[in-house]
Write a protein that holds these residues in place. Structure first.
Motif, PDB file in Angstrom:
ATOM      1  N   THR A   1      -1.987   2.957   4.069  1.00  0.00           N
ATOM      2  CA  THR A   1      -3.271   2.620   3.461  1.00  0.00           C
ATOM      3  C   THR A   1      -3.060   1.457   2.499  1.00  0.00           C
ATOM      4  O   THR A   1      -2.388   1.623   1.468  1.00  0.00           O
ATOM      5  CB  THR A   1      -3.865   3.816   2.693  1.00  0.00           C
ATOM      6  N   PRO A   2      -3.588   0.248   2.788  1.00  0.00           N
ATOM      7  CA  PRO A   2      -3.404  -0.894   1.895  1.00  0.00           C
ATOM      8  C   PRO A   2      -3.990  -0.638   0.507  1.00  0.00           C
ATOM      9  O   PRO A   2      -4.916   0.159   0.344  1.00  0.00           O
ATOM     10  CB  PRO A   2      -4.148  -2.031   2.611  1.00  0.00           C
ATOM     11  N   CYS A   3      -3.436  -1.302  -0.499  1.00  0.00           N
ATOM     12  CA  CYS A   3      -3.906  -1.171  -1.873  1.00  0.00           C
ATOM     13  C   CYS A   3      -5.392  -1.482  -1.978  1.00  0.00           C
ATOM     14  O   CYS A   3      -5.878  -2.457  -1.369  1.00  0.00           O
ATOM     15  CB  CYS A   3      -3.126  -2.115  -2.791  1.00  0.00           C
ATOM     16  N   GLN A   4      -6.106  -0.673  -2.758  1.00  0.00           N
ATOM     17  CA  GLN A   4      -7.531  -0.847  -3.010  1.00  0.00           C
ATOM     18  C   GLN A   4      -8.373  -0.866  -1.727  1.00  0.00           C
ATOM     19  O   GLN A   4      -9.420  -1.531  -1.664  1.00  0.00           O
ATOM     20  CB  GLN A   4      -7.816  -2.134  -3.820  1.00  0.00           C
ATOM     21  N   GLU A   5      -7.912  -0.187  -0.690  1.00  0.00           N
ATOM     22  CA  GLU A   5      -8.670  -0.115   0.560  1.00  0.00           C
ATOM     23  C   GLU A   5      -8.777   1.324   1.029  1.00  0.00           C
ATOM     24  O   GLU A   5      -8.017   2.198   0.597  1.00  0.00           O
ATOM     25  CB  GLU A   5      -8.006  -0.959   1.653  1.00  0.00           C
ATOM     26  N   GLN A   6      -9.730   1.551   1.928  1.00  0.00           N
ATOM     27  CA  GLN A   6      -9.894   2.853   2.550  1.00  0.00           C
ATOM     28  C   GLN A   6      -9.371   2.865   3.987  1.00  0.00           C
ATOM     29  O   GLN A   6      -9.270   3.928   4.604  1.00  0.00           O
ATOM     30  CB  GLN A   6     -11.384   3.251   2.556  1.00  0.00           C
TER      31      GLN A   6
ATOM     32  N   GLY B   1       9.644   5.022  -4.290  1.00  0.00           N
ATOM     33  CA  GLY B   1       8.979   6.265  -4.613  1.00  0.00           C
ATOM     34  C   GLY B   1       8.552   6.349  -6.054  1.00  0.00           C
ATOM     35  O   GLY B   1       7.814   7.254  -6.443  1.00  0.00           O
ATOM     36  N   GLU B   2       9.032   5.415  -6.889  1.00  0.00           N
ATOM     37  CA  GLU B   2       8.660   5.405  -8.301  1.00  0.00           C
ATOM     38  C   GLU B   2       8.582   3.972  -8.794  1.00  0.00           C
ATOM     39  O   GLU B   2       9.078   3.057  -8.156  1.00  0.00           O
ATOM     40  CB  GLU B   2       9.678   6.186  -9.130  1.00  0.00           C
ATOM     41  N   GLY B   3       7.933   3.798  -9.950  1.00  0.00           N
ATOM     42  CA  GLY B   3       7.774   2.460 -10.504  1.00  0.00           C
ATOM     43  C   GLY B   3       6.428   1.863 -10.144  1.00  0.00           C
ATOM     44  O   GLY B   3       5.582   2.500  -9.520  1.00  0.00           O
ATOM     45  N   HIS B   4       6.214   0.615 -10.550  1.00  0.00           N
ATOM     46  CA  HIS B   4       4.954  -0.066 -10.289  1.00  0.00           C
ATOM     47  C   HIS B   4       4.795  -0.346  -8.801  1.00  0.00           C
ATOM     48  O   HIS B   4       5.708  -0.810  -8.137  1.00  0.00           O
ATOM     49  CB  HIS B   4       4.887  -1.387 -11.067  1.00  0.00           C
ATOM     50  N   GLY B   5       3.624  -0.063  -8.276  1.00  0.00           N
ATOM     51  CA  GLY B   5       3.312  -0.327  -6.871  1.00  0.00           C
ATOM     52  C   GLY B   5       2.056  -1.161  -6.787  1.00  0.00           C
ATOM     53  O   GLY B   5       2.056  -2.356  -7.081  1.00  0.00           O
ATOM     54  N   CYS B   6       0.959  -0.525  -6.395  1.00  0.00           N
ATOM     55  CA  CYS B   6      -0.317  -1.230  -6.315  1.00  0.00           C
ATOM     56  C   CYS B   6      -0.809  -1.688  -7.680  1.00  0.00           C
ATOM     57  O   CYS B   6      -1.646  -2.584  -7.767  1.00  0.00           O
ATOM     58  CB  CYS B   6      -1.372  -0.324  -5.662  1.00  0.00           C
ATOM     59  N   ASP B   7      -0.307  -1.058  -8.750  1.00  0.00           N
ATOM     60  CA  ASP B   7      -0.751  -1.410 -10.097  1.00  0.00           C
ATOM     61  C   ASP B   7       0.150  -2.442 -10.773  1.00  0.00           C
ATOM     62  O   ASP B   7       0.096  -2.621 -11.995  1.00  0.00           O
ATOM     63  CB  ASP B   7      -0.834  -0.146 -10.964  1.00  0.00           C
TER      64      ASP B   7
ATOM     65  N   GLY C   1       0.814  -1.208   0.000  1.00  0.00           N
ATOM     66  CA  GLY C   1       0.000   0.000   0.000  1.00  0.00           C
ATOM     67  C   GLY C   1       0.845   1.254   0.000  1.00  0.00           C
ATOM     68  O   GLY C   1       2.044   1.226  -0.291  1.00  0.00           O
ATOM     69  N   GLN C   2       0.218   2.368   0.329  1.00  0.00           N
ATOM     70  CA  GLN C   2       0.874   3.666   0.341  1.00  0.00           C
ATOM     71  C   GLN C   2       1.118   4.117   1.781  1.00  0.00           C
ATOM     72  O   GLN C   2       0.259   3.939   2.644  1.00  0.00           O
ATOM     73  CB  GLN C   2       0.017   4.706  -0.367  1.00  0.00           C
ATOM     74  N   VAL C   3       2.293   4.704   2.004  1.00  0.00           N
ATOM     75  CA  VAL C   3       2.628   5.208   3.326  1.00  0.00           C
ATOM     76  C   VAL C   3       2.988   6.691   3.206  1.00  0.00           C
ATOM     77  O   VAL C   3       3.638   7.106   2.241  1.00  0.00           O
ATOM     78  CB  VAL C   3       3.795   4.407   3.956  1.00  0.00           C
ATOM     79  N   GLN C   4       2.522   7.478   4.162  1.00  0.00           N
ATOM     80  CA  GLN C   4       2.836   8.898   4.199  1.00  0.00           C
ATOM     81  C   GLN C   4       2.944   9.355   5.638  1.00  0.00           C
ATOM     82  O   GLN C   4       2.518   8.650   6.565  1.00  0.00           O
ATOM     83  CB  GLN C   4       1.765   9.707   3.461  1.00  0.00           C
ATOM     84  N   VAL C   5       3.532  10.525   5.808  1.00  0.00           N
ATOM     85  CA  VAL C   5       3.735  11.076   7.146  1.00  0.00           C
ATOM     86  C   VAL C   5       2.610  12.058   7.448  1.00  0.00           C
ATOM     87  O   VAL C   5       2.347  12.978   6.679  1.00  0.00           O
ATOM     88  CB  VAL C   5       5.093  11.791   7.252  1.00  0.00           C
TER      89      VAL C   5
END
Length: 223
Positions: A50-55, A113-119, A38-42
């Motif tokens: 936030t896990p991929c495809q989740e709220q 920070g770049e490249g394929h992640g959740c997709d 998923g995505q992580v932020q400060v």
């Protein structure tokens, strides 16, 4: 008669005694780790995941001296607001208003920070992906076997053998079509020299006498 009754009583007590010997009274071990991408932020000084495809939103906690906060701060120092993270750990209860709980990180598989992640459509079909630069190369091991990708050349699909070595190291080898290939990976923090992506495995590819170095991570088919 008294001797007979005594023997019968002793026999009847055997299952109870056996049960007492089996039960140790020790609590069960911790639940197995969960792997999430998923995505992580400060936010307000905390890492929010936030896990991929989740709220759902989880506060990240360093559960096993992984240095997750230091790694996120270092990779995100160029101004990126959000990073892709591939992590393993244990989910816990609520960590404050606005969050759905906490995620205690025990393993960083990948942070980028770049490249394929959740997709990344191939992730679920991969056991391992390794890559390096100068010259660029990428090797994927998964449901289609072993596939080597290099610029200007057609993907090379090969049969392979896998060997598990001490200290968590792995070797993937192939010899076909007149070519000899060996990929060695080891559990070691590894940073991609071009993108800055953090991986949990170092990699060394030996192809027809040429030695190429890079990083690697496990795919969804292997934790």
């Amino acid at each position: 008669m008294s001797i007979t009754r005594s023997l019968l009583t002793s026999v009847a007590l055997l299952p109870l005694l056996a049960a007492c010997q089996v039960y140790t009274g020790k609590p069960e071990g911790p639940p197995p780790a969960t792997r999430l991408q998923g995505q992580v932020q400060v936010e307000d000084g905390q890492l929010v995941f936030t896990p991929c495809q989740e709220q759902r939103r989880f506060v990240l906690i360093d559960g096993d001296s992984t240095g997750i906060q230091r790694e996120v701060m270092q990779l995100g120092s160029d101004g990126q607001a959000s990073l892709f993270a591939d992590l393993a750990g244990r989910l816990g209860g609520s960590q404050g208003k606005g969050n759905d709980g906490r995620f205690e990180v025990s393993q960083i598989y990948r942070l980028q920070g770049e490249g394929h992640g959740c997709d990344d459509l191939n992730f679920k079909r991969l056991a391992l992906r390794a890559s390096g630069n100068e010259p660029f190369w990428q090797l994927e091991v998964g449901s289609k076997g072993l596939v080597l990708n290099r610029p200007g050349q057609e993907p090379l699909a090969l049969p392979y053998l896998e060997e598990q070595l001490p200290d968590g190291r792995l070797n993937f080898s192939s010899e076909a079509n007149g070519q000899r290939l060996d990929l060695w990976v080891a559990p070691q923090r590894c940073v991609d020299s071009m993108s800055g992506t953090l991986n949990h495995l170092s990699a060394e590819l030996r192809l027809d006498g040429q030695v190429l170095r890079g990083c690697a991570h496990f795919g969804a088919m292997r934790n």
